[in-house]
Design an enzyme around this catalytic site. Structure first.
Site, PDB file in Angstrom:
ATOM      1  N   TYR A  34       0.851  -1.201   0.000  1.00  0.00           N
ATOM      2  CA  TYR A  34       0.000   0.000   0.000  1.00  0.00           C
ATOM      3  C   TYR A  34       0.885   1.249   0.000  1.00  0.00           C
ATOM      4  CZ  TYR A  34      -3.378  -3.433   1.860  1.00  0.00           C
ATOM      5  OH  TYR A  34      -4.163  -4.529   2.079  1.00  0.00           O
ATOM      6  N   TRP A  38      -3.776   6.101   2.499  1.00  0.00           N
ATOM      7  CA  TRP A  38      -5.103   5.488   2.613  1.00  0.00           C
ATOM      8  C   TRP A  38      -5.862   6.216   3.713  1.00  0.00           C
ATOM      9  CZ3 TRP A  38      -2.339   2.526  -0.598  1.00  0.00           C
ATOM     10  CH2 TRP A  38      -3.010   1.634  -1.443  1.00  0.00           C
ATOM     11  N   ASP A  41      -6.589   4.319   7.313  1.00  0.00           N
ATOM     12  CA  ASP A  41      -5.255   3.953   7.818  1.00  0.00           C
ATOM     13  C   ASP A  41      -4.553   5.189   8.370  1.00  0.00           C
ATOM     14  OD1 ASP A  41      -5.759   1.909   5.490  1.00  0.00           O
ATOM     15  OD2 ASP A  41      -4.127   1.042   6.665  1.00  0.00           O
ATOM     16  N   GLN A 106     -13.882   5.796   2.411  1.00  0.00           N
ATOM     17  CA  GLN A 106     -13.606   4.739   3.392  1.00  0.00           C
ATOM     18  C   GLN A 106     -14.228   5.147   4.722  1.00  0.00           C
ATOM     19  OE1 GLN A 106      -9.364   3.855   3.569  1.00  0.00           O
ATOM     20  NE2 GLN A 106      -9.747   1.722   3.027  1.00  0.00           N
ATOM     21  N   GLY A 164     -13.792  -0.826   4.031  1.00  0.00           N
ATOM     22  CA  GLY A 164     -12.486  -1.114   4.613  1.00  0.00           C
ATOM     23  C   GLY A 164     -12.326  -2.590   4.948  1.00  0.00           C
ATOM     24  N   ASP A 166     -12.579  -5.536   3.035  1.00  0.00           N
ATOM     25  CA  ASP A 166     -12.726  -5.827   1.613  1.00  0.00           C
ATOM     26  C   ASP A 166     -13.455  -7.114   1.252  1.00  0.00           C
ATOM     27  OD1 ASP A 166     -10.999  -3.687   1.835  1.00  0.00           O
ATOM     28  OD2 ASP A 166      -9.530  -4.450   0.446  1.00  0.00           O
ATOM     29  N   ARG A 199      -5.081 -13.245   0.924  1.00  0.00           N
ATOM     30  CA  ARG A 199      -5.678 -12.113   0.214  1.00  0.00           C
ATOM     31  C   ARG A 199      -7.029 -12.522  -0.386  1.00  0.00           C
ATOM     32  NH1 ARG A 199      -4.293  -7.076   0.820  1.00  0.00           N
ATOM     33  NH2 ARG A 199      -5.040  -6.682  -1.270  1.00  0.00           N
ATOM     34  N   TYR A 352      -7.525 -12.370   5.280  1.00  0.00           N
ATOM     35  CA  TYR A 352      -7.869 -10.943   5.251  1.00  0.00           C
ATOM     36  C   TYR A 352      -9.071 -10.623   6.146  1.00  0.00           C
ATOM     37  CZ  TYR A 352      -7.119  -6.541   2.578  1.00  0.00           C
ATOM     38  OH  TYR A 352      -6.829  -5.261   2.175  1.00  0.00           O
ATOM     39  N   TRP A 353     -10.260 -10.384   5.612  1.00  0.00           N
ATOM     40  CA  TRP A 353     -11.400 -10.018   6.459  1.00  0.00           C
ATOM     41  C   TRP A 353     -12.387 -11.162   6.649  1.00  0.00           C
ATOM     42  CZ3 TRP A 353     -11.572  -5.807   9.460  1.00  0.00           C
ATOM     43  CH2 TRP A 353     -10.674  -4.781   9.168  1.00  0.00           C
ATOM     44  N   GLU A 396      -0.083  -6.825   9.442  1.00  0.00           N
ATOM     45  CA  GLU A 396      -1.344  -6.171   9.057  1.00  0.00           C
ATOM     46  C   GLU A 396      -2.510  -6.726   9.888  1.00  0.00           C
ATOM     47  OE1 GLU A 396      -2.126  -6.586   4.896  1.00  0.00           O
ATOM     48  OE2 GLU A 396      -3.864  -5.236   4.917  1.00  0.00           O
TER      49      GLU A 396
HETATM   50  C1  DGY Z   1      -6.285  -3.081  -1.521  1.00  0.00           C
HETATM   51  O1  DGY Z   1      -5.662  -2.578  -2.445  1.00  0.00           O
HETATM   52  O2  DGY Z   1      -6.257  -4.274  -1.229  1.00  0.00           O
HETATM   53  C2  DGY Z   1      -7.060  -2.205  -0.662  1.00  0.00           C
HETATM   54  O3  DGY Z   1      -7.618  -2.866   0.401  1.00  0.00           O
HETATM   55  C3  DGY Z   1      -8.084  -1.451  -1.425  1.00  0.00           C
HETATM   56  O4  DGY Z   1      -8.229  -0.299  -0.734  1.00  0.00           O
END
Ligand code: DGY
Length: 433
Positions: A34, A38, A41, A106, A164, A166, A199, A352-353, A396
């Site tokens: 990243y 952002w 963030d 966001q 946020g 994703d 991811r 991830y989420w 992260e």
């Molecule tokens: C990404 O690029 O994975 C971000 O989460 C998008 O904002």
């Protein structure tokens, strides 16, 4: 229990990460994955910077708000400098802005962070805070106008990235209505940097790109988006964060003598407080996602569900339900708080989420728990966050099952949450205040 030597080492490392990720006026979430500013963030990272450089913490918010669109939106990414390695870059978004930005927003944590900074940092902040409050008022008004044009009291997201969170399983059903047949081929950069198992899947990315293409094809025109975007969803995380932000904006506007902002924010807040109930699921016994396009309420809980406690006062009965469900979740994992129900088949502890623990969500939920008379549960979240960082460093996010770190390394908001909240030295400071 983390000993004093480890605490001192991690305090120093967290500061070093924030300095290394500083690009001059703004901080990247992490190098490589990243490489720009952002939105949420950056705002959350300001809390960590405030622990060692007050002036620089304010700059972080000023820089973010300086990229505000004419219509009030504060974008989710600001591409301050050219960088080849990120996808989707400015050419995909085509925002028509200088500097280039993405076309979406966001979660609006910034007002809450400004209030934390104004209370945490010594001195008179009015010269700095006053222009910020005007910008925040315009951004919150954009949410009301662009994302709740019917005035039903919940704001919609038009892309999973706006939440946020994703790849939350909540988006699977609404995304199934998005046509991806015209997306074409593209090269993902994230999976060249991070293990693909941590991811979103390619299937999700096809949908993310279809929505980016939809937005740019209508030049990010908010009315067209509200009428036609195939993904139009109200979710408890975004709505709770906005409710808290409006509450904090009211308090700041009164503190800094801006009565017209206080009046506008109070009106918007009343509508949001009332509307939030539409997200309550009697089946899940919590706040869940409402697909506004297809009029369908999700009946599964995520970490966003507990953000209701952070969003504002919750009635006692519901607050008790939240706490007992949280305790039930705890029994299924080692480290709280998973981003998705650990008992659900879609739970994935490292993707991830879809399961992992995020330090800044823990801070928000702990804040809400403490405000609802559960300081012990809030402390447990700080303990778990500290234990995860001690075990796996400033990643992260973390597996709630094993504590293993995932995604990017040397991550700014994880370092910030350590310095501001989870480190034993931060907690000692709060106790002695
Ligand atoms: C990404 O690029 O994975 C971000 O989460 C998008 O904002």
């Amino acid at each position: 229990m983390i000993n004093p030597e480890t605490t001192a080492r991690l305090d120093a490392k967290a500061q070093q990460i924030l300095r290394a990720n500083d690009k001059g006026g703004y901080t990247v979430p992490t190098k490589g994955l990243y490489p720009f500013q952002w939105n949420w963030d950056s705002a959350l990272t300001a809390l960590g910077i405030a622990c060692f450089d007050a002036d620089r913490a304010w700059q972080e918010i000023e820089k973010l708000l300086s990229a505000q669109w004419d219509n009030g939106m504060v974008p989710h990414i600001v591409f301050w400098q050219h960088e080849e390695g990120y996808f989707p870059g400015p050419g995909e978004w085509q925002s028509g802005r200088t500097p280039p930005t993405s076309g979406i927003t966001q979660p609006p944590v910034a007002a809450t962070i400004v209030r934390q900074l104004a209370n945490f940092l010594p001195g008179d902040h009015s010269a700095r805070v006053t222009p910020m409050l005007h910008a925040l008022d315009r951004w919150h008004q954009w949410f009301a106008d662009a994302r709740d044009p019917d005035g039903r009291g919940v704001v919609a997201i038009m892309h999973p990235w706006e939440s946020g969170r994703d790849n939350l399983p909540d988006w699977d059903a609404p995304l199934a209505h998005v046509d991806t047949s015209h997306v074409g081929a593209f090269l993902r950069r994230d999976t060249q940097l991070v293990n693909a198992a941590e991811r979103p899947r390619n299937h999700d990315y096809d949908h993310y790109m279809a929505l980016v293409q939809f937005g740019r094809n209508c030049q990010w025109h908010v009315k067209t988006i509200a009428e036609k975007c195939p993904f139009w969803v109200a979710e408890p995380g975004m709505n709770a964060i906005l409710r808290r932000a409006e509450r904090d904006l009211v308090a700041l506007a009164l503190q800094f003598n801006l009565p017209s902002i206080a009046t506008r924010a109070t009106h918007r807040l009343a509508r949001l407080d009332h509307g939030f109930n539409q997200l309550w699921s009697d089946i899940a016994k919590g706040y869940t996602t409402l697909d506004l396009r297809n009029n369908k309420l999700e009946h599964r809980l995520s970490s966003g569900s507990w953000l209701s406690l952070y969003g504002g006062p919750e009635n006692e009965e519901r607050a008790e339900i939240h706490c007992s469900t949280l305790n039930r979740w705890r029994q299924q994992i080692r480290f709280a708080l998973p981003s998705f129900d650990p008992g659900d088949p879609a739970f994935d502890d490292i993707r991830y989420w879809r399961g992992p623990v995020w330090a800044m969500i823990n801070w928000m939920i702990a804040t809400g728990l403490a405000e609802h008379g559960h300081p012990d549960m809030a402390d447990q979240l700080a303990d778990d966050t500290a234990a995860l960082i001690d075990q796996s460093a400033f990643r992260e996010y973390f597996s709630p099952v094993t504590g293993k770190g995932g995604g990017g390394k040397d991550f700014s908001w994880t370092a910030a949450m350590w310095l501001y909240w989870a480190s034993p030295s931060a907690r000692q400071k709060t106790e002695t205040q």
